[in-house]
Structures are given as structure tokens and as C-alpha cells.
Design an enzyme around this catalytic site. Structure first.
Site, mmCIF file in Angstrom:
data_model
loop_
_atom_site.group_PDB
_atom_site.id
_atom_site.type_symbol
_atom_site.label_atom_id
_atom_site.label_comp_id
_atom_site.label_asym_id
_atom_site.label_seq_id
_atom_site.Cartn_x
_atom_site.Cartn_y
_atom_site.Cartn_z
ATOM 1 N N GLY A 162 -20.301 -47.441 -16.887
ATOM 2 C CA GLY A 162 -19.912 -48.723 -16.298
ATOM 3 C C GLY A 162 -18.844 -49.426 -17.102
ATOM 4 O O GLY A 162 -18.208 -50.360 -16.634
ATOM 5 N N LYS A 184 -15.786 -47.215 -25.322
ATOM 6 C CA LYS A 184 -16.803 -48.072 -24.704
ATOM 7 C C LYS A 184 -16.277 -49.499 -24.726
ATOM 8 O O LYS A 184 -15.880 -49.997 -25.777
ATOM 9 C CB LYS A 184 -18.112 -47.965 -25.485
ATOM 10 C CG LYS A 184 -19.262 -48.739 -24.863
ATOM 11 C CD LYS A 184 -20.575 -48.294 -25.471
ATOM 12 C CE LYS A 184 -21.750 -49.103 -24.961
ATOM 13 N NZ LYS A 184 -23.014 -48.620 -25.522
ATOM 14 N N ASP A 342 -31.255 -41.972 -18.637
ATOM 15 C CA ASP A 342 -29.789 -42.074 -18.689
ATOM 16 C C ASP A 342 -29.288 -42.212 -20.125
ATOM 17 O O ASP A 342 -28.096 -42.072 -20.374
ATOM 18 C CB ASP A 342 -29.294 -43.261 -17.845
ATOM 19 C CG ASP A 342 -29.958 -44.571 -18.229
ATOM 20 O OD1 ASP A 342 -31.198 -44.632 -18.212
ATOM 21 O OD2 ASP A 342 -29.244 -45.536 -18.564
HETATM 22 P P1 AMP Z 1 -27.563 -49.085 -21.133
HETATM 23 O O1 AMP Z 1 -28.985 -49.393 -20.894
HETATM 24 O O2 AMP Z 1 -26.866 -50.015 -22.089
HETATM 25 O O3 AMP Z 1 -27.360 -47.672 -21.526
HETATM 26 O O4 AMP Z 1 -26.795 -49.345 -19.751
HETATM 27 C C1 AMP Z 1 -27.290 -48.993 -18.502
HETATM 28 C C2 AMP Z 1 -26.187 -48.942 -17.493
HETATM 29 O O5 AMP Z 1 -25.542 -50.205 -17.359
HETATM 30 C C3 AMP Z 1 -25.097 -47.935 -17.803
HETATM 31 O O6 AMP Z 1 -24.703 -47.348 -16.593
HETATM 32 C C4 AMP Z 1 -24.002 -48.809 -18.382
HETATM 33 O O7 AMP Z 1 -22.728 -48.236 -18.217
HETATM 34 C C5 AMP Z 1 -24.134 -50.053 -17.560
HETATM 35 N N1 AMP Z 1 -23.616 -51.250 -18.239
HETATM 36 C C6 AMP Z 1 -24.182 -51.922 -19.266
HETATM 37 N N2 AMP Z 1 -23.423 -52.973 -19.623
HETATM 38 C C7 AMP Z 1 -22.341 -52.977 -18.821
HETATM 39 C C8 AMP Z 1 -21.186 -53.801 -18.695
HETATM 40 N N3 AMP Z 1 -20.999 -54.878 -19.445
HETATM 41 N N4 AMP Z 1 -20.276 -53.476 -17.739
HETATM 42 C C9 AMP Z 1 -20.463 -52.411 -16.938
HETATM 43 N N5 AMP Z 1 -21.527 -51.600 -17.004
HETATM 44 C C10 AMP Z 1 -22.469 -51.867 -17.927
HETATM 45 MG MG MG Z 2 -26.646 -46.110 -21.551
#
Ligand code: AMP
Ligand code: MG
Length: 634
Positions: A162, A184, A342
Site C-alpha cells: 500500500g 517503504k 501478510d
Molecule cells: P501492516 O500491518 O503494517 O503490515 O499493514 C497492513 C496493510 O496495510 C499492508 O497492505 C500495508 O501496505 C497497508 N498500509 C499500512 N499503512 C499504510 C499507509 N499509510 N498507506 C497505504 N497502505 C498502508
Molecule cells: Mg505488512
């Protein structure tokens, strides 16, 4: 009481799930590409000259809307970054978003070296422009990966990069190790969902330091190559915060969640494609996977064809690697508070450093994630939670695991691609059998690894079957009950003289043990320091007998061995917070490089850079900052 694992049976879940997908999973044949390794021995190189590839985009299908870099280049921004669910394809070609200002902060000399780049490379304009996303290459063209996942035990649907943008793979000319480099915080992608594609400086510092610290402790992990500030890019979190880019590298970023996605796309069409890609391109061919004869995992139910199948070996390899990685994390008290599917790598790397922490006090119910109310990812439960993730992978791969040699039988699937009824039962039985056997393998690898870890941390020269129950677990129990610091306790045990006299000098040792107990003003204690230290003294008698039995009676030699594996510096939450505060106030950039230097060399006695901070960071944790937790906001 045991902290190391609890029994968890996954088969019932699998059986239920299997009924659902055995009718809906088609199979398709595909080419078997042979992995070609870049066998070039060469000197260190520059980022511009390093051999670059992009096997993920070369071998897997793209987002049908953006089928090539050329389309990506001309597509309007709103379409490129518009949120969408892919029913086919594993990635979308996308360039980083432009930011107003880039300010290179720091690189990790260790990651730079592991990539095979010259030591001064990080100061070049090309390096700084590329690793921040300010400029990107035309070939390979950048892209974002799609994946899905189960978060906290619940199906979360499609997720994906994301805010991560993959730049290219680069092969170290000396080691021939190939890393996928990504940024990132690089901007919106079709997988950003409701979020902003940004990463704040605070979380970027945490990931940058966290992954390099883990690597230095021998925990398999993704790496952080560099960090760049984006002073004019602001994100709204609990407050407005300035943003940054962390440049990360790993031999692959494929996650269990990538399989979660493939199983559900196009009625499973892409599953075999992804499995073959991971075998051939990520692991480098089936010869690199666990040998079917290695370690007895056979429960007696699998037939020969199943046992030897490359998909079974792939599953076992992924299980073994994640068991190993988790055990290494548990050995040093590193917890990932969002260890969802994930965030679980097929290579068994610790990835995605969000709400993570190196534990201070040994508390089996500690989770670094403020929002992990059910303690799913606590020290005590994370073993089960990781296995739960691996069962989900087993379910994803179930058809491939259970098919044996039938996968290419013309009769195996009907003309619509559905599994033929006559195979359903045997496929199910075989897959269930593989997964239950893998559960034992998971436990064995985990236990073996953590026991070897504690053996080394206690300076034992040998490992006995009884050490777990007689030495390791009793120590952990005392630590939990008495609120001892997890990492400091091991380091301090190396300092205690056990053999300077005929027997233990109890009163001297009790005096020394006072140092083991952190002052936690106002904290709830289960047991008084006096009672706890008596128990610890008792344990020291057992430990001493055990050392004596193996002729390990030279205190200074034991200390030498122990100091090589018991870090003096641990990247604790409060230290990270101090680095962040000082960086955010813009008063001190040097602190980041000083702390990185300590994290990269955690076993040293001193670092000679900043004696005042070094003393504080290796001393007692300030009582109000002990055992902190983080939110998911990043
Ligand atoms: P995480 O739990 O941090 O691994 O994130 C879970 C999902 O949310 C992943 O698909 C990340 O890419 C997305 N994500 C987290 N924060 C953001 C952000 N600020 N912008 C876009 N996608 C995000
Ligand atoms: Mg993640």
C-alpha cells in the site's frame, strides 16, 4: 508451566476448509523454468553497475489493467493509483510518487556490504536518488505487489504493497545473493485501500534500526539499506507527522499472504504458477528445498508420491524456516506484534517492522502491540499464532500438497477445471497428513533452535535432552515471576563467578543478584526480590552442577563464550523512542548513526562514540519507560 510452546491442532480447521475448496480449485499446467544463478565473481560494485533483474514481474502475471511498464508510463495518475481488487495478476507497474524534498539521512554499512556495494557508494547522487524514489529506472520498471491475508485470525481480503514500491532485484557480485530492493513510504498504489501511501519518520526509524539490529543478532530478517527524510511531506496520524522513506531489501518479499491471494484469484488458477515461481526463482530450484528423506516427518499416511512432491517439500521448507526464525526471535525476545499471514515471509524472514519490540522484562504475556487485546502475538502465544498462519498456507496449497503424481492426469480435473470427485477424498487425506506431519516438524525445528539458543546464551558446551526442563524452563519461570530483564539476565549470568571457590559463596552471590532486579517503582510484583533471588540462587546451584558435569569450570572462558552471544546492547523500545524524539526535534541526527553502530555491533563492551549515551543505553531501563507498547499507526 512451559513458555516455549503449547499444543495446537489445526487439522479440524483444515478439514472444514478443504471441503469447500476441493470442489472449486482447478489446476493448470505451466512451464518449469530452471533457475539460472548469476555466477560472476567480481569486486564490489556501484548501484548503477550492479546486475539488476526483476524475476517477480518477469515470471508472474501483472494487473490486467496495467499490463506493461509502457502502459503504466502513459496511464493517468488517478487510474494508476486507483484502489482495485485483482482477480488476476500479482502486481501493478507503478512509479514512486514525487515528493517536494528529499533529505538523505543514513545508510547501513552492513546492508551496503551485504549487497556488494562499495563503501563510499551511499554518498553518491545516483545512490541517494534511486534509493529514495526521487528517480527510478526504466528497466526494470518499479511495481507494487498484491497480496492478501488473515489479520488477527480474521480474513482481511486483498491487501498488498500500500505504500511500498519495488525498484529491482540486485545481485551481490561476490556472494551471488540476490536482493529485491524496495522503498517503504513511496506513495499510493492500487493496494493502498483507504490509506495515504506514506510512512512517518517515527515508524521509518523503528524499521530501519529494528531490522538491522535483528540481523546482527542472527535473526533471519529483511534488511534496511537506507533512510531518507521527506521534510515537506506530512501525514496525519494521531497528530501531523513528517514522513520518510526506508529502503528495504530481502531475498524475496513473497508472503504467506501472496498464497492467500493466489488461492482466491480466478478460482485458484494462479496458485500453481506462484508455487512454481517460489520453488524455481525464490528458492533456486527444488534441489534447494528440504530433502524428503531428511528428518522423519512421515506420519505413515502419505504415499511415496506425496512425500517426494516438490509442493510438499516447498511447504515443509517454509514451515521449517519460519519455525527457525521464530525460535531465534524468542531466543532474544524480539516480538512482531502483527505477525499476520501478510507479514509472514515464505523465506522465513522477520519482515514488516511495525509494532515490534525487544522485550524488556520477561513477561510471557507481553505483546508490543497496544491493540493486540487477545495477546495473540505475545511471547507465550506467538508459537501457536505462527502455526495457525502456516496451517492457512497448508490450506492454500492443499490441492497441490494432496495431489501427488495426479496433478497432470488428464482426468484429475473436469473440463471446467474442477477437481474430479473420485480424487477428492485421497487428495484431502494426503494433504491433511502432510500438514499434521509438518506440525511435528514445526515443533521439532522450533524446539531444537531455541534450545540451542539458550544453551549458547548460558555458555553450555553441550546440549542435553533434560536441559530444557531442568535448566532453561526453570530459569524462565524465575525470570517471569521475579520480573527480571530478559536480555540483561543472560549477560549478567556470564559475570557471576561460580567456580572461584569450592562451592557457591551464597551471601556474596545474593548480593550480586540484587543487580538482576530492575527497580520498577509502583509495579505489581508477584514475589519479593528476596524470595525471587533465593530461587535464582537455587537455580544457580543446578546450573553450576550442570557446568561442572561437562568440565566447564573456567568462569572467564564461560564469560567469553557468553558475551559473544549475549548482547550488551539491545535496541529497546525506550531507546528507539529517544532516538525518534531527538530526530523529530531536529536537534540531533548523529544519534541515529550512533545507535545504528551499537545495533550493528551489539556484543561489544563499548563503542567509543558517545560514552554518555552508550552508558545510558546499556544501563538500567528508566522505570517509567519499561515494557512499552506501540500502536499500529505508522
Ligand atoms: P501492516 O500491518 O503494517 O503490515 O499493514 C497492513 C496493510 O496495510 C499492508 O497492505 C500495508 O501496505 C497497508 N498500509 C499500512 N499503512 C499504510 C499507509 N499509510 N498507506 C497505504 N497502505 C498502508
Ligand atoms: Mg505488512
Amino acid at each position: 508451566m512451559t513458555y516455549q510452546f503449547r499444543k495446537y491442532s489445526a487439522i479440524s480447521i483444515l478439514q472444514k476448509q478443504f471441503m469447500l475448496w476441493s470442489r472449486t480449485m482447478p489446476t493448470f499446467g505451466m512451464n518449469q523454468d530452471i533457475f539460472i544463478s548469476q555466477s560472476r565473481k567480481a569486486p564490489l560494485t556501484t548501484l548503477s553497475n550492479i546486475h539488476k533483474t526483476s524475476s517477480f514481474t518477469e515470471f508472474l502475471p501483472p494487473d490486467p489493467l496495467i499490463p506493461s511498464p509502457d502502459v503504466s508510463k502513459i496511464a493517468p495518475e488517478f487510474l494508476l493509483r486507483q484502489a482495485r481488487v485483482l482477480d488476476d495478476g500479482f502486481y501493478s507497474y507503478i512509479r514512486p510518487e514525487k515528493r517536494e524534498e528529499y533529505k538523505f539521512i543514513l545508510h547501513s554499512p552492513s546492508a551496503l556490504q551485504d549487497l556488494g556495494l562499495l563503501p563510499n557508494e551511499a554518498s553518491t547522487e545516483f545512490f541517494q536518488d534511486i534509493i529514495s524514489g526521487k528517480k527510478h529506472l526504466d528497466k526494470p520498471y518499479p511495481y507494487a505487489q498484491a497480496y492478501a491475508g488473515f489479520q488477527f485470525g480474521t480474513w482481511a481480503g486483498q491487501l498488498g504493497d500500500g505504500r511500498v514500491i519495488n525498484l529491482f532485484e540486485a545481485t551481490n557480485p561476490q556472494t551471488e545473493k540476490r536482493y529485491e530492493i524496495q522503498i517503504k513510504g513511496g506513495g499510493l498504489t492500487p493496494f493502498s485501500r483507504f490509506a495515504d501511501g506514506k510512512a512517518v519518520l517515527r515508524s521509518s526509524i523503528r524499521e530501519f534500526l529494528g531490522s538491522e539490529a535483528a540481523n546482527a543478532l542472527g535473526i533471519p530478517t529483511s534488511r534496511a539499506l537506507a533512510i531518507t527524510a521527506l521534510p515537506k511531506t506530512i501525514a496525519r496520524r494521531e497528530k501531523f507527522e513528517s514522513c520518510a522513506i526506508v529502503t528495504r531489501m530481502a531475498e524475496s518479499w513473497v508472503r504467506l499472504g501472496t498464497f492467500d491471494l493466489a488461492r482466491r484469484q480466478n478460482r485458484g488458477k494462479n496458485l500453481r504458477l506462484l508455487a512454481d515461481f517460489v520453488i524455481d526463482k525464490v528458492f533456486g530450484g527444488q534441489d534447494k528445498l528440504v530433502n524428503p528423506q531428511e528428518a522423519v516427518i512421515i506420519s505413515g499416511d502419505e504415499n511415496e508420491a506425496t512425500r517426494n512432491s516438490k509442493y510438499v517439500r516447498l511447504y515443509r521448507e517454509i514451515v521449517r524456516r519460519n519455525a527457525f526464525m521464530l525460535a531465534r526471535c524468542q531466543t532474544y525476545g524480539l516480538l512482531n506484534g502483527v505477525l499476520n499471514t501478510d507479514n509472514t515471509s515464505v523465506l522465513g524472514l522477520s519482515i514488516d517492522y511495525g509494532p515490534f519490540a525487544f522485550m524488556d522484562t520477561f513477561d510471557p504475556s507481553y505483546t508490543p502491540n497496544h491493540d493486540d487485546g487477545h495477546l495473540r502475538y505475545s511471547y507465550r502465544n506467538i508459537y501457536d499464532s505462527m502455526w495457525w498462519n502456516l496451517v492457512k498456507l497448508g490450506e492454500d496449497l492443499g490441492l497441490l500438497l494432496g495431489a501427488g503424481t495426479h496433478l497432470d492426469d488428464p482426468n484429475f480435473q473436469d473440463k471446467e477445471g474442477y477437481l474430479n470427485e473420485e480424487y477428492a477424498q485421497s487428495v484431502q487425506e494426503q494433504a491433511v497428513s502432510v500438514i499434521s506431519a509438518a506440525e511435528k516438524e514445526y515443533k521439532d525445528v522450533y524446539q531444537d533452535t531455541i534450545n540451542k539458543g539458550f544453551q549458547k546464551r548460558l555458555g553450555l558446551l553441550t546440549l542435553k535432552l533434560t536441559d530444557e526442563s531442568e535448566i532453561f524452563n526453570p530459569l524462565l519461570e524465575i525470570m517471569a515471576e521475579g520480573g527480571l530483564d530478559f536480555n540483561q539476565t543472560f549477560r549478567s549470568l556470564g559475570d557471576i563467578s561460580l567456580f572461584s571457590e569450592e562451592d557457591l559463596n551464597e551471601s556474596d552471590i545474593l548480593d550480586e543478584l540484587k543487580e538482576f532486579y530492575p527497580s520498577k517503582k509502583g509495579a505489581f510484583v508477584l514475589i519479593s526480590v528476596e524470595d525471587s533471588s533465593k530461587k535464582l540462587l537455587e537455580w544457580l546451584h543446578t546450573y553450576r552442577r550442570r557446568l561442572k558435569e561437562e568440565g566447564n569450570t573456567d568462569d572467564s572462558l564461560r564469560k567469553k563464550h557468553m558475551d559473544l552471544v549475549n548482547p550488551k546492547f539491545i535496541l529497546r523500545n525506550w531507546i528507539l523512542q529517544e532516538v525518534i524524539d531527538r530526530m523529530e526535534k531536529n536537534t540531533d541526527d548523529k544519534i541515529l548513526s550512533d545507535v545504528l553502530h551499537m545495533a550493528l555491533n551489539p556484543f561489544q563492551e563499548s563503542w567509543g562514540r558517545n560514552p554518555v549515551d552508550e552508558m545510558r543505553f546499556t544501563g538500567e531501563v528508566p522505570s517509567s519507560l519499561r515494557d512499552g507498547v506501540c500502536t499500529c499507526s505508522s
